[in-house]
Design an enzyme around this catalytic site. Sequence first.
Site, PDB file in Angstrom:
ATOM      1  N   CYS A  91      13.493  18.354 -34.805  1.00  0.00           N
ATOM      2  CA  CYS A  91      14.736  18.703 -34.114  1.00  0.00           C
ATOM      3  C   CYS A  91      14.700  20.166 -33.645  1.00  0.00           C
ATOM      4  O   CYS A  91      13.968  20.495 -32.735  1.00  0.00           O
ATOM      5  CB  CYS A  91      15.942  18.404 -34.996  1.00  0.00           C
ATOM      6  SG  CYS A  91      17.493  18.292 -34.075  1.00  0.00           S
ATOM      7  N   HIS A 124      15.282  12.762 -36.432  1.00  0.00           N
ATOM      8  CA  HIS A 124      15.157  13.079 -37.861  1.00  0.00           C
ATOM      9  C   HIS A 124      14.469  11.932 -38.604  1.00  0.00           C
ATOM     10  O   HIS A 124      15.080  10.890 -38.838  1.00  0.00           O
ATOM     11  CB  HIS A 124      16.540  13.331 -38.466  1.00  0.00           C
ATOM     12  CG  HIS A 124      17.162  14.621 -38.032  1.00  0.00           C
ATOM     13  ND1 HIS A 124      16.950  15.806 -38.685  1.00  0.00           N
ATOM     14  CD2 HIS A 124      17.970  14.902 -36.975  1.00  0.00           C
ATOM     15  CE1 HIS A 124      17.616  16.771 -38.071  1.00  0.00           C
ATOM     16  NE2 HIS A 124      18.242  16.245 -37.025  1.00  0.00           N
ATOM     17  N   GLU A 169      13.675  11.901 -41.697  1.00  0.00           N
ATOM     18  CA  GLU A 169      14.030  11.908 -43.118  1.00  0.00           C
ATOM     19  C   GLU A 169      15.260  11.077 -43.450  1.00  0.00           C
ATOM     20  O   GLU A 169      15.497  10.766 -44.625  1.00  0.00           O
ATOM     21  CB  GLU A 169      14.241  13.357 -43.597  1.00  0.00           C
ATOM     22  CG  GLU A 169      15.461  14.065 -43.032  1.00  0.00           C
ATOM     23  CD  GLU A 169      15.228  14.733 -41.683  1.00  0.00           C
ATOM     24  OE1 GLU A 169      16.042  15.577 -41.300  1.00  0.00           O
ATOM     25  OE2 GLU A 169      14.242  14.380 -41.009  1.00  0.00           O
TER      26      GLU A 169
END
Length: 509
Positions: A79, A167, A169
């Site tokens: 990001c 993202h 994660e």
Amino acid sequence: MQEKILILDFGSQYTQLIARRVRELNVYCEIHPYHHFPAPDASVKGVILSGSPFSVRDEKAPRPDLSAIKGKLPLLGVCYGAQYLAHHFGGEVKASNSREYGRANLSFVDGGCPLFRSIGERSQVWMSHGDTIERLPAGYAVTASTPDVKYAAYQLEDEPTFGIQFHPEVYHTTEGSVLLKNFVVGICGCKQEWTPDSFIESTVGELADRIGNDRVILGLSGGVDSTVAALLLHRAIGPNLTCIFVDNGLLRKGEYSSVLENYQELGLHVIGVEAGELFLSRLAGVEEPEQKRKIIGNTFIDVFDAKSREIADARWLAQGTIYPDVIESLSVNGPSQTIKSHHNVGGLPEYMKLKVVEPLRLLFKDEVRRVGRSLGLADKFLRRHPFPGPGLGIRILGEVTREKVRLLQEADAIYISSLQEAGLYDSVWQAATILLPVRSVGVMGDERTYENVVALRAVESTDGMTADWCHLPYEFLAKVSNRIINNVRGINRVVYDISSKPPATIEWE
């Protein structure tokens, strides 16, 4: 030498989640502020740049010096990290004209890019940014796109530098763990050898070397953190560890005796100190939450210090500090605003003259439990809900008195035992009963009552940093309410807290 991944933190709310996902791959990683990170040595196998609340176009945007990293180690920008690399090295980043927040699906994937190995087109990703990359620098090639984001991912053609504008994660990126494994294992070459057993072996060896024949004292709480810390130290230094368990008069019903009995099974040398009267006397007349916390913390230090002076040749104080505490103290913007004083021993008074050792400072809460399980710790320790250091002192809103403690202990004992009997205890991360500073009218038989109100709290969480309230069955809540009202004289109303964190905190004070 323990191989590791460095994560440079630009202030993203997701930074700790990146670390957790990497560690789930049995690869050790560390989070450091972007402007204060160690020079990479041979143990560092790769670097991840986190997201950020800033725009790269902001005047005060984070601008790290990557001269020791880029081109020398595998590098993944996530990001903001991806946008910074593009912006800083000659590309163009602008405010996005289209929606780039929420779920999206990849429409193009470069199958030859090692970062996207085994990830196909239409894979779902999670976007969360207001800017977008409009143009890549020379030598950068696009490796993934969505219908709205052309440069969803890229790679520098002549070095292992990668960027993604989504993202990996978060749960909503369905193949995020595959992508992170591709980077950490496939590109960085990490061997996935960081396991609970390897942590125990290395930590016990380091503790033994560092402490030698010195004596260590440890304040036990009955919780999993201090218990696992004690077991690691016991393996390292054996009888040179003395544990102190302080009864501050604010524990759960029967907890002092039951905790001492449980610790006898572990072979630890534990000294119990009953100091409830002292704590209650110092809390008399005090209503302000932060003042109560400080009184309880300072009194604990006084009691602990007095008892520790009876232990000849003590040189070290062991604490159950875990990794989120360490990260907070080294945050990008400095320690965050104080919402509540930390309930651990915290700042050690200089007069104690002890060196501090923190065996768990590298671990998240769930990792502490895994290490405890590898140490052979019983489930009654591992599954125990977190309990705040100030205990019931911050679950009694307003002044703390002996009678209020008794009321809350009785109501809390019914609530916790009911969760256990119903098979719900292990599905709740933390449960609490709070005595409110209000009274309500009720009817018992033919008599009007005007008595106390308690609130029940139950949350789901992983490490307490965020939490959702538990949707306990109505039938269960009705049963608990009836049991409390019928059995605890002085309470005539029970309510259930349905607030999540944020915006609420888990504890009420």
